[in-house]
Design an enzyme around this catalytic site. Structure first.
Site, PDB file in Angstrom:
ATOM      1  N   SER A 106      60.520  22.527  74.553  1.00 37.94           N
ATOM      2  CA  SER A 106      59.150  22.198  74.934  1.00 37.94           C
ATOM      3  C   SER A 106      58.163  22.739  73.892  1.00 37.94           C
ATOM      4  O   SER A 106      58.273  22.380  72.724  1.00 37.94           O
ATOM      5  CB  SER A 106      58.880  22.720  76.346  1.00 37.94           C
ATOM      6  OG  SER A 106      57.725  22.123  76.882  1.00 37.94           O
ATOM      7  N   ASP A 113      62.294  13.296  82.243  1.00 37.99           N
ATOM      8  CA  ASP A 113      61.388  14.427  82.043  1.00 37.99           C
ATOM      9  C   ASP A 113      60.041  14.105  82.685  1.00 37.99           C
ATOM     10  O   ASP A 113      59.425  13.081  82.376  1.00 37.99           O
ATOM     11  CB  ASP A 113      61.235  14.686  80.545  1.00 37.99           C
ATOM     12  CG  ASP A 113      60.601  16.034  80.245  1.00 37.99           C
ATOM     13  OD1 ASP A 113      59.572  16.352  80.863  1.00 37.99           O
ATOM     14  OD2 ASP A 113      61.137  16.749  79.392  1.00 37.99           O
ATOM     15  N   HIS A 115      62.800  18.268  82.768  1.00 37.07           N
ATOM     16  CA  HIS A 115      62.316  19.230  81.767  1.00 37.07           C
ATOM     17  C   HIS A 115      62.843  20.645  82.012  1.00 37.07           C
ATOM     18  O   HIS A 115      62.519  21.563  81.269  1.00 37.07           O
ATOM     19  CB  HIS A 115      60.781  19.233  81.793  1.00 37.07           C
ATOM     20  CG  HIS A 115      60.139  19.783  80.546  1.00 37.07           C
ATOM     21  ND1 HIS A 115      60.233  19.158  79.323  1.00 37.07           N
ATOM     22  CD2 HIS A 115      59.397  20.907  80.320  1.00 37.07           C
ATOM     23  CE1 HIS A 115      59.579  19.865  78.413  1.00 37.07           C
ATOM     24  NE2 HIS A 115      59.065  20.930  78.994  1.00 37.07           N
TER      25      HIS A 115
END
Lengths: 283, 283
Positions: B151, B227, B259
């Site tokens: 991320s 995600d 995610h």
């Protein structure tokens, strides 16, 4: 009547699904949360074997689910994992300021003493109520169940499986509380939950059960040699009892490891393979 | 002068050691905590390769260390892991009520704007100060460093490695913030940390760097197809930039995954093998 279950979360994990669910527990008299890992083999339409993982003091369903690194091996082996909570929970539920009594510390017994008796019935919850729910909702094979656990959860796995070998067909434990009748992780809790009569404690002491009953298959027990709680866990009592009855045992005292989830993660592959191999062989 | 480092904890893990350490950071002007996993091969006396793992929004050094399941694969591959924190920390350090600005959200830039400029220098911390410390204290091979992240950490890994390919000899990212100049995960933070002039943002946008510079080896990028933050991550911008410059890329959009760290854990084996294979081949 169909039992109601609420889905709290579901995340893809190693080709399967890691779910968290909750339900109103009659046995515990409160809302209970648990986690289930379903491996990718679930898509093939066959009922798959199950490994129950009982957690230790202070843990919820979440610790092992996030820290044990178990899902990848469960996916490889085609086995489901169930992570129950370790006690009843909630503002209305009796508790104690100490970390090792009350919420987070159910010790997998049915309490008989006030104020615990109303809700602290983790033995019946694990052995009866939660299985009814999960076998209703997930395509799991009731005839192929194994059980393991860490610390207080290892105590739970050993005592439950030695009492019900007809249900739990494979058994292992990681750093179990092995002789609670003779430990500060046990005497205080059994006194609170079960009362002063030590005869009521014996069915909840793995070393006593090992001496008196044993288990009909090889038991895998892992224990870190640098565990900071060795004095409370008392693996020597369980080892002695197993050796005395010539119980088939794989008892591994592994150099360097402590009591943490870094240790659990380091050996979880072996435990999942151990259970999967045994459960696969059940006709 | 030798830099001082304090050991917060060390736990045996997969035959190696998972340690947590802290030190007084000159660059960040505060105490900084980081984690290092040393695999068992450290005992053989050779300097071993290193994989830097940069974490995402809200994370500390701890999230990946406990949830990614990376240590077992690092042990198998003989590679060390370093888990830095994601920002300066402390009561004296500027912060913002939002989860995505301030502490836990350093975005791997050197801030130039008040109140952030005094401490938010995560680029220099990751690229210069922390390496000096770890190479002094651990037997790691400075010539064999790879970098990855998740991320916001994937953003950091991509931008840092494309800027310094002479330091980071292998590069991958998991669910990276891929085009922050065009995302609410980026515009707000770059404005706060770097100011309104978007020319100062470009060196911190992986899609722009990919278009302008690329990377001298294959880049592995994983992205879950389910995600929940796809609109903020913008993998399509990075994919388009990589395809346009014919950058060797292994870009995997994997069905079902979100995610979470359940996804990171599901793909971390591939990333560690990817880096270990490349770093092993460096003479």
């Amino acid at each position: 009547m169909s039992a109601v279950m609420e889905t709290k979360s579901e995340n893809a994990s190693f080709g399967g699904v890691q779910g968290v669910y909750s339900h109103a527990s009659d046995v515990c008299g409160c809302e209970m949360t648990f986690a289930v890992y379903l491996p990718p083999q679930i898509a093939e339409g066959q009922k798959i074997p199950v490994l129950w993982y009982l957690s230790g003091l202070t843990c919820t369903h979440e610790n092992a689910m996030t820290k044990a690194g178990a899902q990848g091996w469960a996916a490889e082996q085609g086995i489901a994992l169930i992570f129950p909570d370790t006690s009843p929970r909630g503002d209305r539920i009796a508790d104690d300021p100490a970390y090792d009594l009350g919420q987070g510390a159910g010790f997998y017994v049915n309490a008989t003493q006030d104020p615990w008796a109303a809700n602290y019935r983790m033995w019946d919850y694990i052995v009866h109520e939660l299985p009814e729910l999960v076998f209703e909702h997930f395509p799991l094979d009731r005839d192929r169940q194994g059980i393991t656990g860490h610390s207080m959860g290892g105590h739970g796995a050993l005592t439950i499986a030695m009492t019900h070998p007809e249900i739990y067909r494979s058994l292992s434990a990681i750093s179990p509380i092995a002789n609670p009748s003779d430990s500060d992780w046990g005497r205080k809790q059994f006194t609170a939950y079960l009362g002063e009569d030590e005869a009521t404690w014996a069915p909840h002491d793995a070393s006593i059960l090992m001496r008196d009953r044993g288990y009909p298959d090889t038991v895998l027990i892992d224990q870190g040699a640098k565990d900071q709680f060795l004095d409370l866990l008392k693996p020597e009592a369980l080892a002695e009892a197993a050796a005395s009855r010539q119980q088939p045992t794989e008892f591994r005292l592994i150099d360097g490891y402590d009591h943490s989830y870094f240790y659990v993660a380091s050996v979880i592959e072996d435990h999942i393979r151990f259970h999967a191999a045994r459960l696969r062989d059940i006709p």
